[in-house]
Design a protein around this motif. Structure first.
Motif, mmCIF file in Angstrom:
data_model
loop_
_atom_site.group_PDB
_atom_site.id
_atom_site.type_symbol
_atom_site.label_atom_id
_atom_site.label_comp_id
_atom_site.label_asym_id
_atom_site.label_seq_id
_atom_site.Cartn_x
_atom_site.Cartn_y
_atom_site.Cartn_z
ATOM 1 N N ASN A 266 0.864 -1.193 0.000
ATOM 2 C CA ASN A 266 0.000 0.000 0.000
ATOM 3 C C ASN A 266 0.898 1.240 0.000
ATOM 4 O OD1 ASN A 266 0.546 0.787 2.901
ATOM 5 N ND2 ASN A 266 -0.328 -1.257 3.197
ATOM 6 N N GLY A 267 0.288 2.406 -0.066
ATOM 7 C CA GLY A 267 1.051 3.653 -0.159
ATOM 8 C C GLY A 267 1.777 4.009 1.129
ATOM 9 N N THR A 268 1.198 3.664 2.268
ATOM 10 C CA THR A 268 1.841 3.958 3.543
ATOM 11 C C THR A 268 3.126 3.139 3.665
ATOM 12 O OG1 THR A 268 -0.399 4.199 4.424
ATOM 13 C CG2 THR A 268 1.402 4.189 6.019
ATOM 14 N N THR B 70 -1.854 17.120 5.170
ATOM 15 C CA THR B 70 -1.694 15.913 4.344
ATOM 16 C C THR B 70 -2.532 14.812 4.970
ATOM 17 O OG1 THR B 70 -0.135 14.279 3.421
ATOM 18 C CG2 THR B 70 0.366 15.135 5.610
ATOM 19 N N PHE B 71 -2.665 13.705 4.257
ATOM 20 C CA PHE B 71 -3.297 12.532 4.857
ATOM 21 C C PHE B 71 -2.347 12.012 5.938
ATOM 22 C CE2 PHE B 71 -4.269 7.831 4.521
ATOM 23 C CZ PHE B 71 -5.429 7.923 5.269
ATOM 24 N N ALA C 155 -1.182 9.338 6.832
ATOM 25 C CA ALA C 155 -0.210 8.282 6.494
ATOM 26 C C ALA C 155 1.202 8.822 6.308
ATOM 27 C CB ALA C 155 -0.655 7.553 5.226
ATOM 28 N N THR C 156 1.329 10.068 5.836
ATOM 29 C CA THR C 156 2.667 10.638 5.629
ATOM 30 C C THR C 156 3.431 10.670 6.957
ATOM 31 O OG1 THR C 156 1.561 12.103 4.033
ATOM 32 C CG2 THR C 156 3.887 12.511 4.445
ATOM 33 N N VAL D 265 4.595 16.439 -0.280
ATOM 34 C CA VAL D 265 3.358 15.720 -0.604
ATOM 35 C C VAL D 265 2.675 16.416 -1.777
ATOM 36 C CG1 VAL D 265 1.156 14.850 0.270
ATOM 37 C CG2 VAL D 265 3.111 15.092 1.831
ATOM 38 N N LEU E 150 -0.248 16.963 -3.001
ATOM 39 C CA LEU E 150 -1.619 16.780 -2.533
ATOM 40 C C LEU E 150 -2.658 17.259 -3.556
ATOM 41 C CD1 LEU E 150 -2.545 15.620 0.252
ATOM 42 C CD2 LEU E 150 -3.033 17.972 0.919
ATOM 43 N N ASP F 262 5.746 12.124 -1.705
ATOM 44 C CA ASP F 262 4.510 11.381 -1.430
ATOM 45 C C ASP F 262 3.605 11.667 -2.621
ATOM 46 O OD1 ASP F 262 1.989 10.497 -0.740
ATOM 47 O OD2 ASP F 262 2.151 11.082 1.365
ATOM 48 N N ALA G 294 0.988 9.828 -3.655
ATOM 49 C CA ALA G 294 -0.219 8.998 -3.556
ATOM 50 C C ALA G 294 -1.434 9.613 -4.251
ATOM 51 C CB ALA G 294 -0.548 8.730 -2.085
ATOM 52 N N GLN G 295 -1.414 10.944 -4.433
ATOM 53 C CA GLN G 295 -2.560 11.607 -5.069
ATOM 54 C C GLN G 295 -2.170 12.228 -6.409
ATOM 55 O OE1 GLN G 295 -4.620 14.299 -2.398
ATOM 56 N NE2 GLN G 295 -4.732 12.783 -0.746
ATOM 57 N N SER H 31 0.279 5.269 -3.912
ATOM 58 C CA SER H 31 -0.784 4.404 -3.401
ATOM 59 C C SER H 31 -1.695 4.025 -4.559
ATOM 60 C CB SER H 31 -1.608 5.151 -2.348
ATOM 61 O OG SER H 31 -2.818 4.464 -2.094
ATOM 62 N N LYS I 298 -7.861 6.241 -5.706
ATOM 63 C CA LYS I 298 -6.799 7.122 -6.232
ATOM 64 C C LYS I 298 -6.894 7.210 -7.760
ATOM 65 C CE LYS I 298 -5.365 7.809 -2.119
ATOM 66 N NZ LYS I 298 -4.259 7.657 -1.210
HETATM 67 C C1 LIG Z 1 -3.718 7.557 0.167
HETATM 68 C C2 LIG Z 1 -2.546 8.298 0.701
HETATM 69 C C3 LIG Z 1 -1.493 7.666 1.365
HETATM 70 C C4 LIG Z 1 -1.534 6.235 1.816
HETATM 71 O O1 LIG Z 1 -1.864 5.304 0.902
HETATM 72 P P1 LIG Z 1 -2.509 3.890 1.334
HETATM 73 O O2 LIG Z 1 -2.380 3.076 0.103
HETATM 74 O O3 LIG Z 1 -3.914 4.150 1.725
HETATM 75 O O4 LIG Z 1 -1.687 3.360 2.461
HETATM 76 C C5 LIG Z 1 -0.383 8.408 1.701
HETATM 77 N N1 LIG Z 1 -0.320 9.735 1.442
HETATM 78 C C6 LIG Z 1 -1.327 10.385 0.846
HETATM 79 C C7 LIG Z 1 -1.180 11.845 0.568
HETATM 80 C C8 LIG Z 1 -2.480 9.706 0.465
HETATM 81 O O5 LIG Z 1 -3.485 10.365 -0.120
#
Ligand SMILES: *Cc1c(COP(=O)(O)O)cnc(C)c1O
Length: 370
Positions: free
Chosen positions: A64-66, A90-91, A93-94, A136, A138, A162, A164-165, A186, A191
């Motif tokens: 996963n992204g985390t 940010t989300f 997870a960062t 990030v 974002l 990061d 992920a988005q 992610s 996404k």
């Molecule tokens: C979705 C997201 C993550 C984490 O991704 P997962 O696959 O859900 O673990 C990390 N950073 C940002 C900015 C995200 O939007």
């Protein structure tokens, strides 16, 4: 109900995936047939395709992204005693990834126009323990990589993306994923490039780092023996079924991103003036993972949208430095992120969002803000 005021979903995931249903079923049947559910040929194929797409040298599929972010930090040897600069907006997870390797997140403020990491604030936050900055990308817009790379170069820090988005986003012509030391992606279903479950990837120009991360994510196995472990690793792998689905979806990513850009441009043209869209940097080609606006009276606007059957979201209403689990890292106040957290609102956004749907959202916003 007339056609003009049908509900508008926040994200039309069924529409996005429904078009590929037959292809998904064939890809799944192939995996069932060969039986290599982990590390099947689908994984290596997708890794090559996605590295190419990001204009990077290597891609490692992970769980996963985390995990992707955590594995990048671990791969760089960042851990206890180190500080990593992350934006307060940010989300979560960062920040989570930083804590999981035993390092400290250092939250800094964001820019008022884009709500992305402020490079000057990052510069000012650097101290002798700082090891990296996580920029990030974002809402689908990349951070100002030119300014951030000047900061990381000046202090000799790692710049981690990061992303992920931001699948497919560019800044000054360069794709997300190819700019920093490494990038975490992610493939969470919602996404821009989403799997049919969890998935993620590390993308990097550094083949040696990619190799180390691949081993860390597979129990730290030695390159030449299944039974010996020269690194203390963990288990975080992209599985064959998800990789097969992602290859199919990657073919439509640019087209889907174009649909998002088109919808955003219509929002810009039709939103009432009390609803202020987040700004795009002149050098950024954003892919609008989210359609984020600021409003003065969010509660009233959200109630009006709900009543009209229009989906909305909040990304993110609690800045990381004020979230309960991260209280140990609460620093000074970060006024831009704190103010934005109370005012931001995410409007419906999908690759399939139609002109009529955007018009309907704007019409409802006009009626609730006047
Ligand atoms: C979705 C997201 C993550 C984490 O991704 P997962 O696959 O859900 O673990 C990390 N950073 C940002 C900015 C995200 O939007």
């Amino acid at each position: 109900m007339t056609a003009a005021n049908q509900p508008v979903p926040f994200l039309d995931l069924a529409g996005v995936n429904g078009a590929l249903r037959g292809d998904f079923e064939l890809a799944y049947a192939e995996v069932l047939e060969h039986g290599r559910f982990i590390n099947g040929p689908e994984v290596a194929r997708f890794e090559t395709e996605f590295a190419d797409y990001c204009q990077a040298a290597a891609c490692v599929g992970v769980g996963n992204g985390t995990d992707a972010l955590e594995l990048i930090l671990a791969g760089l040897g960042i851990g206890p005693g180190d500080e990593v600069i992350v934006p307060a907006n940010t989300f979560i997870a960062t920040a989570e990834a930083v804590c999981y390797v035993g390092a400290r997140p250092r939250f800094v403020d964001v820019l008022p126009d884009t709500l992305l990491l402020d490079p000057d604030a990052a510069d000012a936050a650097v101290n002798k323990n700082t090891a990296a900055i996580i920029g990030v990308h974002l809402f689908g817009q990349m951070v100002d990589t030119e300014r951030l790379l000047r900061v990381t170069a000046k202090h000799g820090l790692a710049f981690i993306e990061d992303a992920a988005q931001a699948h497919g986003a560019r800044f000054a012509g360069q794709r997300a994923g190819g700019v920093g030391v490494a990038a975490g992606f992610s493939f969470y279903p919602g996404k821009n490039l989403g799997a049919l479950g969890d998935g993620g990837a590390v993308v990097t120009q550094d083949a040696e780092l990619a190799d180390k991360i691949r081993r860390l994510a597979d129990h730290g196995r030695s390159a030449d023996s299944r039974f010996h472990h020269d690194l203390r690793g963990r288990n975080s792998r992209l599985d064959s079924v998800q990789a097969g689905a992602l290859s199919l979806k990657l073919r439509g990513l640019d087209q889907g991103n174009k649909g998002r850009v088109r919808a955003w441009e219509q929002y810009l043209a039709e939103l009432p003036e009390q609803v202020r869209p987040v700004t795009r940097h002149a050098k950024a080609e954003a892919v609008y993972h989210l359609a984020v606006v600021e409003v003065d009276n969010r509660e009233k606007v959200c109630a009006g949208l709900t009543e009209a059957g229009i989906g909305w979201g909040l990304h993110y209403p609690v800045p990381c430095h004020l979230d309960a689990a991260y209280g140990d890292y609460r620093a000074e106040s970060l006024p831009v992120a704190e103010r934005a957290a109370e005012r931001i609102l995410s409007l419906p956004m999908s690759p399939t969002l139609s002109e009529r749907q955007v018009a309907r959202v704007c019409e409802v916003l006009r009626s609730v803000t006047e």
